[in-house]
Design an enzyme around this catalytic site. Structure first.
Site, PDB file in Angstrom:
ATOM      1  N   LYS A  76       0.880  -1.340  -0.030  1.00 43.84           N
ATOM      2  CA  LYS A  76      -0.153  -0.117  -0.013  1.00 43.84           C
ATOM      3  C   LYS A  76       0.692   1.333   0.187  1.00 43.84           C
ATOM      4  CE  LYS A  76      -3.809   1.911   2.768  1.00 43.84           C
ATOM      5  NZ  LYS A  76      -4.833   1.768   3.742  1.00 43.84           N
ATOM      6  N   SER A 151      -9.740   1.794   2.996  1.00 47.44           N
ATOM      7  CA  SER A 151      -8.910   2.655   1.984  1.00 47.44           C
ATOM      8  C   SER A 151      -7.685   1.774   1.507  1.00 47.44           C
ATOM      9  CB  SER A 151      -8.107   3.635   2.860  1.00 47.44           C
ATOM     10  OG  SER A 151      -7.008   2.951   3.840  1.00 47.44           O
ATOM     11  N   SER A 175     -10.099  -0.600   7.185  1.00 49.59           N
ATOM     12  CA  SER A 175      -9.576  -0.496   5.802  1.00 49.59           C
ATOM     13  C   SER A 175      -8.864  -1.350   5.161  1.00 49.59           C
ATOM     14  CB  SER A 175      -8.620   0.888   5.635  1.00 49.59           C
ATOM     15  OG  SER A 175      -9.346   1.915   5.502  1.00 49.59           O
TER      16      SER A 175
HETATM   17  N1  GLN Z   1     -13.262   4.357   6.411  1.00 48.69           N
HETATM   18  C1  GLN Z   1     -12.558   4.813   7.758  1.00 48.69           C
HETATM   19  C2  GLN Z   1     -11.981   6.191   7.567  1.00 48.69           C
HETATM   20  O1  GLN Z   1     -12.356   6.607   6.527  1.00 48.69           O
HETATM   21  C3  GLN Z   1     -11.529   4.022   7.971  1.00 48.69           C
HETATM   22  C4  GLN Z   1     -10.437   3.971   7.125  1.00 48.69           C
HETATM   23  C5  GLN Z   1      -9.218   3.255   7.393  1.00 48.69           C
HETATM   24  O2  GLN Z   1      -9.430   2.286   8.287  1.00 48.69           O
HETATM   25  N2  GLN Z   1      -7.945   3.586   7.247  1.00 48.69           N
HETATM   26  O3  GLN Z   1     -11.504   6.900   8.414  1.00 48.69           O
END
Ligand code: GLN
Length: 486
Positions: A76, A151, A175
């Site tokens: 990532k 994400s 995410s």
């Molecule tokens: N969807 C959540 C956010 O927008 C979690 C994102 C994540 O786990 N990095 O913060």
């Protein structure tokens, strides 16, 4: 061969049926064929990947049998990679070449895994659909009109489309697990502290955790063996012995106690997903597990508490991006303040700015007690709910997401998007290990089953997931790409 799991590829490599160079080339070719449509990679490292593959083949020839030696993976783009563009999905880092490797990257390099490139992601990992990336949205290999989740959507799409054998991700509120569910792969978030955060660009430091996105629980175990462990460079990394996560994969589930949270099988859960998960649960009963309903009474507060704590931490973490030392800087600033202001206004996207504003507000004098302190108290209650649940059951199981992957652009208001993580966020607030594994198809799209364990019970979670995958083949299902047969 590229559709195989990392464990299978490892076996093929050690039998000499394929070389790492051949395998790496096959993935690079496939990236060349499909990445334009899927947008899963921000950077592809063709030359260095082939060089690493040659080294891996040499190591094998000399008798090195490290399990992931020569197996191609993607990172990532939140992990710093020495000499390689590291953007975190943001314009503000769109020219940042990291001078060092994150601990996770260093460990994979040591294991001999081959880095194919860096995957697309929501900007600073803020999002559930990959639509906040400065580099454009990633498309779901199962249906390109749909999001891959976020994400870590680039990593999830890349694994699902066989553009790599395995990938890394990070999970602050869901995410790793939610994109794994949307793309029909296995995604594992270890307990907070298990994996070093050093060199992983910080979003919300008390919640962020790195983990694997891959094709099976066995692969998640192999990757966790590389990733987990104390790192003196990360003061929150835990000094606990790391078991061999593959050693207990075969343990029987006879007598396993599974808790189903009533709050996860309630309003908001789509009927198809609910049915899929209930059918999947029947497999565990066949394996000798017992299932009982439990309560997580404060779960409904988790999204609200998270959206105070995470932005508060983000507002502090993101203050370092100011145009001074690295990254994007605005053109022709008239003075220092103008440079800060325009660099940040131009460099950050809308969602990131929203989080910084919310976080700064929640931490301001006069609001700190009303919001931040209260959110921390709720966090404590959420943790307590899990402590009580784990006094009765061994693992907690439910759906990863209330529905299958949605179409691009379908969730335009932030709060609807925030509710995506209704089943996953509490696990981050409580610091627990959780995995999402493919558990069925609804309308031709994958659904994920979420298995949560108590503190540092990674081995148990992986064992339960692996036993399910020994009985079912949902994790073997593939999307049809461009007329290719599934
Ligand atoms: N969807 C959540 C956010 O927008 C979690 C994102 C994540 O786990 N990095 O913060």
């Amino acid at each position: 061969m590229i559709e195989q799991t990392a464990a299978e590829l490892s076996a093929a490599l050690s039998r000499g049926e394929v070389s790492s160079v051949e395998l790496t080339q096959a993935y690079l070719d496939r990236i060349g064929k499909y990445n334009e449509a899927l947008n899963a990679f921000i950077t592809v490292c063709e030359e260095s990947a082939l060089a690493q593959a040659r080294q891996a083949d040499d190591r094998r020839a000399r008798g090195d049998a490290s399990p992931l030696l020569g197996v191609p993976l993607a990172h990532k783009d939140i992990f710093c990679t020495e000499g390689v563009l590291t953007t975190c999905g943001s314009k503000i880092l769109n020219n940042f070449i990291s001078p060092y490797d994150a601990t996770v990257v260093e460990r994979f390099n040591g294991s001999g895994a081959v880095m194919l490139g860096k995957t697309n992601m929501d900007e600073f990992a803020m999002g559930s659909s990959n639509e906040t990336s400065f580099f454009g949205p990633v498309r779901n290999p199962w249906d390109r009109e749909r999001v891959p989740g976020g994400s870590s959507g680039g990593s999830a799409a890349a694994v699902a489309a066989d553009l790599c054998a395995m990938a890394t991700g990070t999970d602050t509120g869901g995410s790793i697990r939610q994109p794994a569910a949307f793309c029909g792969i296995t995604g594992f978030k270890p307990s907070y502290g298990r994996v070093s955060r050093w060199g992983m660009i910080a979003f919300a430091s008390s919640l962020d955790q790195a983990g694997p996105l891959c094709k099976s629980a066995e692969d998640a175990a192999l990757m966790s063996n590389v990733m987990a462990g104390l790192d003196p460079k990360d003061s929150t990394s835990i000094d606990l012995p790391v078991p061999d996560y593959t050693a207990s994969l075969g343990d029987s589930l006879e007598g396993l106690k599974i808790g189903l949270p009533r709050q996860h099988f309630a309003e908001g859960l789509s009927a198809g997903v609910e049915q899929g998960i209930r059918d999947a649960l029947a497999e565990f009963e066949k394996l000798g597990a017992t299932i009982k309903e439990i309560d997580l009474p404060n779960n409904h507060l988790s999204v609200s508490a998270y959206y105070v704590v995470a932005p508060a931490e983000a507002s502090a973490n993101l203050s370092r991006f100011d145009g001074v030392r690295y990254g994007y800087r605005c053109e022709d600033p008239v003075d220092l303040e103008d440079m800060y202001k325009r660099t940040r206004s131009e460099g950050f996207g809308e969602e990131v700015k929203r989080r910084i504003l919310v976080g700064t507000y929640a931490l301001s004098a006069g609001y700190y007690d009303a919001y931040y302190r209260k959110a921390q108290k709720i966090r404590r209650l959420i943790k307590q709910d899990f402590v009580e649940a784990f006094s009765e059951v061994d693992v907690v199981i439910g759906p990863t997401s209330p529905h299958t992957a949605f179409t691009l652009g379908a969730k335009s208001d932030p709060v609807t998007m925030y509710l995506e993580d209704i089943y996953t966020i509490a696990v981050n607030l409580a610091g627990l290990p959780g995995i999402s594994i493919p558990a069925g198809l609804v309308g031709g799209l994958p659904i994920g089953m979420h298995i949560v364990g108590s503190d540092f019970a990674e081995a148990k979670v992986l064992n339960v997931a692996h036993q399910f995958q020994q009985q079912t083949d949902w994790h073997r299902r593939k999307p049809a790409l461009n007329g290719e047969e599934a």
